[in-house]
Design an enzyme around this catalytic site. Structure first.
Site, PDB file in Angstrom:
ATOM      1  N   HIS A   1       0.766  -1.152   0.185  1.00 34.46           N
ATOM      2  CA  HIS A   1       0.270   0.032  -0.057  1.00 34.46           C
ATOM      3  C   HIS A   1       1.604   1.435   0.045  1.00 34.46           C
ATOM      4  CE1 HIS A   1       1.015  -0.345   4.157  1.00 34.46           C
ATOM      5  NE2 HIS A   1       0.061   0.275   4.856  1.00 34.46           N
TER       6      HIS A   1
ATOM      7  N   HIS B   1       1.343   3.805   1.988  1.00 31.55           N
ATOM      8  CA  HIS B   1       1.254   4.387   3.575  1.00 31.55           C
ATOM      9  C   HIS B   1       3.113   4.481   2.589  1.00 31.55           C
ATOM     10  CE1 HIS B   1      -1.895   4.173   5.219  1.00 31.55           C
ATOM     11  NE2 HIS B   1      -1.931   5.256   5.076  1.00 31.55           N
TER      12      HIS B   1
ATOM     13  N   ASP C   1       5.903   4.901   5.268  1.00 31.53           N
ATOM     14  CA  ASP C   1       6.584   3.847   5.195  1.00 31.53           C
ATOM     15  C   ASP C   1       6.364   2.676   4.344  1.00 31.53           C
ATOM     16  OD1 ASP C   1       3.846   3.829   6.677  1.00 31.53           O
ATOM     17  OD2 ASP C   1       5.187   2.795   8.058  1.00 31.53           O
ATOM     18  N   HIS C   2       6.136   2.612   3.980  1.00 31.32           N
ATOM     19  CA  HIS C   2       5.776   1.404   2.860  1.00 31.32           C
ATOM     20  C   HIS C   2       6.725   1.624   1.232  1.00 31.32           C
ATOM     21  CE1 HIS C   2       3.882  -1.622   5.870  1.00 31.32           C
ATOM     22  NE2 HIS C   2       3.574   0.071   6.078  1.00 31.32           N
TER      23      HIS C   2
ATOM     24  N   HIS D   1      -7.600  -1.465   5.671  1.00 29.97           N
ATOM     25  CA  HIS D   1      -6.491  -0.732   6.312  1.00 29.97           C
ATOM     26  C   HIS D   1      -7.241   0.841   5.592  1.00 29.97           C
ATOM     27  CE1 HIS D   1      -2.912   0.410   7.798  1.00 29.97           C
ATOM     28  NE2 HIS D   1      -2.283   1.256   6.954  1.00 29.97           N
TER      29      HIS D   1
ATOM     30  N   ASP E   1      -0.146  -3.801   5.680  1.00 28.87           N
ATOM     31  CA  ASP E   1      -0.995  -3.333   6.858  1.00 28.87           C
ATOM     32  C   ASP E   1      -2.616  -3.680   6.845  1.00 28.87           C
ATOM     33  OD1 ASP E   1       1.225  -2.255   7.460  1.00 28.87           O
ATOM     34  OD2 ASP E   1       0.932  -0.422   7.592  1.00 28.87           O
TER      35      ASP E   1
ATOM     36  N   HIS F   1       5.727  -5.499  11.532  1.00 32.56           N
ATOM     37  CA  HIS F   1       5.470  -3.775  11.770  1.00 32.56           C
ATOM     38  C   HIS F   1       5.294  -2.880  13.410  1.00 32.56           C
ATOM     39  CE1 HIS F   1       2.618  -0.327  10.718  1.00 32.56           C
ATOM     40  NE2 HIS F   1       2.904  -0.764   9.218  1.00 32.56           N
TER      41      HIS F   1
END
Ligand SMILES: [Zn+2]
Ligand SMILES: [Zn+2]
Lengths: 312, 312
Positions: free
Chosen positions: A63, A65, A67-68, A140, A211, A269
């Site tokens: 996804h 976001h 942080d990914h 998510h 996530d 995570h």
């Protein structure tokens, strides 16, 4: 087939856990590494490993976001700088193309290799003679996918001695038998490949999830998997927080693994609210539900054995 | 006023030098930190320092190459996640707005503080009562700016004893004198502020340059500066390479510092082709041209003293 954890933290980098990235090392299988997510400084983490960026030929983003994702442009640029020339395919949700176009164009980054970006939907996202990769949507705040990586069964080894006993001399027929084809000899005799092959080797299945809250699709992706990699942002008992922030607890991840019949669960995570002293507790509470649980740490490697093989 | 080097390498991160970022610590002066460039993993480097992201209120980007920029979205996002609420202003070349819009929008990053993005041109990019920042274009493959940060002169301290001797009692007049205003007393006596103030303190000037070939504007930015931060991607003797790739050598940086009359030179943006054993040589060859040269390393801090103060 080994899984190498490059980043196992949640949301923001911390000293002991970088943001998410997982390398699926398929070196024996195909001389490649596949990356799942690419948080900022994934390439920095790689500097401290034996992974060579030029081996990375596929990147699957769960996804969008940050942080990914925020480590992807830098990783792609450095791979080119360091002489990588083979094609890279990046899979991920809609929006990935615009993100990569702008981050590479604004910085005038010219890659010396072909880059293909595939915006995925649910279903089969990749298949060749060795592997199939399927994706399903999780729960998510934004579209987040889980990936199910299925290795195809390998035919058994050729029983050459048995063929010789049957009077068949080495030659093209051996190859046909090995490929599972029925062969009719000049004398009319029919050779059934099953009679001249050892037992087939069942391919392995790994599920790597983005996530998510606990949800049905997580279970479908993990069904009978040799290994499930599931987020566990929160500790058991924090189900309310997990629901509010679209995440899972250790206990929820473990119950998904159990219900899906997975052989092994790896938790990742992990929120930075939990420090080193809490990790064992988090792992143990998950083990009360599903004993074959391990908590990931940065730079940890997990081998995925064939069924029936001894684990390392 | 201190300069803290968060990343001093060129092009790609290496184990010993991260990609470019420099923090100008103005904690005593204004309780703020200004960042110059923000390569990938700048926020990771900050984790190992005493710098608090919420203190970062200005970011100046010299040019849009990834090794100077790819850490910016993550830093801004983490600053919000960690509770930063004060406004941030980011200055940089045209294209920066689109880059930040897309990297933050695609990832659905909502900052909890106001973010202003200023696409700059040559000239004055910031001024308040304390500081002026000017930018000039350098010579790189894409538009690359150098910044000249000029602290304004501080008026001398108030000589209260002398005012009392002159029969002036503490009150609003003291403030006027301190602010450099001429005061006419009720008795017609004129107080010249210069008579009641100690010597003014000359403001300091620091020049921080983006990637560049040796060029005239570099010298103008560095004129009489207390400190010049100049890239030195290549060793002396590699002028041909430096020219081809729009970079500078140690010797070129040193001669710019010398001709500009800078007090001190700090070399950074060191190519990873040079290992730890080469660094002293690079520094020394620059010192043959300009003795007040120091080579930056990651996590090095340089104090910028007032003229006349002893250096630390
Ligand atoms: Zn997320
Ligand atoms: Zn550059």
């Amino acid at each position: 087939m080994d899984l190498f954890f490059l980043g196992t933290g949640a949301g923001v980098p911390a000293k002991l856990r970088n943001v998410t990235s997982i390398a699926l090392k398929l070196l024996e299988e195909r001389g490649e590494v596949w990356l799942f997510d690419c948080g900022e400084a994934t390439q920095h983490q790689i500097l401290h490993t034996g992974i060579r960026p030029r081996r990375i030929e596929k990147v699957f983003i769960t996804h969008l976001h940050g942080d990914h994702l925020y480590g992807l442009p830098g990783l792609l640029a450095s791979r080119s700088f360091q002489g990588g020339t083979s094609k890279v395919t990046v899979y991920g949700p809609k929006g990935l193309k615009e993100y990569l176009r702008v981050t590479l164009d604004v910085c005038k980054t010219y890659l010396k290799y072909p880059l293909e970006v595939v915006e995925i939907e649910e279903g089969k996202v990749f298949e060749d003679g060795q592997f199939t990769v399927e994706a399903r949507l999780l729960e998510h705040g934004i579209p987040s996918y889980g990936y199910r990586i299925m290795e195809k069964d390998r035919p058994g080894t050729l029983l050459a001695d048995k063929l010789k006993e049957a009077g068949v001399k080495p030659g093209p027929i051996y190859k046909k038998i090995k490929d599972g084809e029925e062969v009719v000899l000049d004398n009319g005799q029919i050779l059934n490949p099953a009679d001249f092959l050892g037992p087939a080797q069942k391919g392995r299945t790994v599920a790597i999830l983005g996530d998510t809250r606990q949800c049905e699709n997580a279970g479908l992706l993990a069904a009978d998997a040799d290994l499930l990699v599931h987020e566990a942002t929160f500790a058991g008992g924090e189900e309310h927080l997990a629901h509010e922030y679209y995440h899972s607890t250790t206990i929820q991840a473990a119950s998904t693994a159990k219900e899906a019949g997975a052989a092994k669960l790896c938790l990742t995570h992990i929120s930075s609210r939990y420090d080193r002293n809490d990790w064992k507790t988090l792992e143990q509470e998950a083990m009360t539900v599903f004993s074959e649980t391990i908590m990931a740490e940065d730079f940890m490697e997990i081998h995925v054995p064939f069924k029936g093989d001894k684990e390392e």
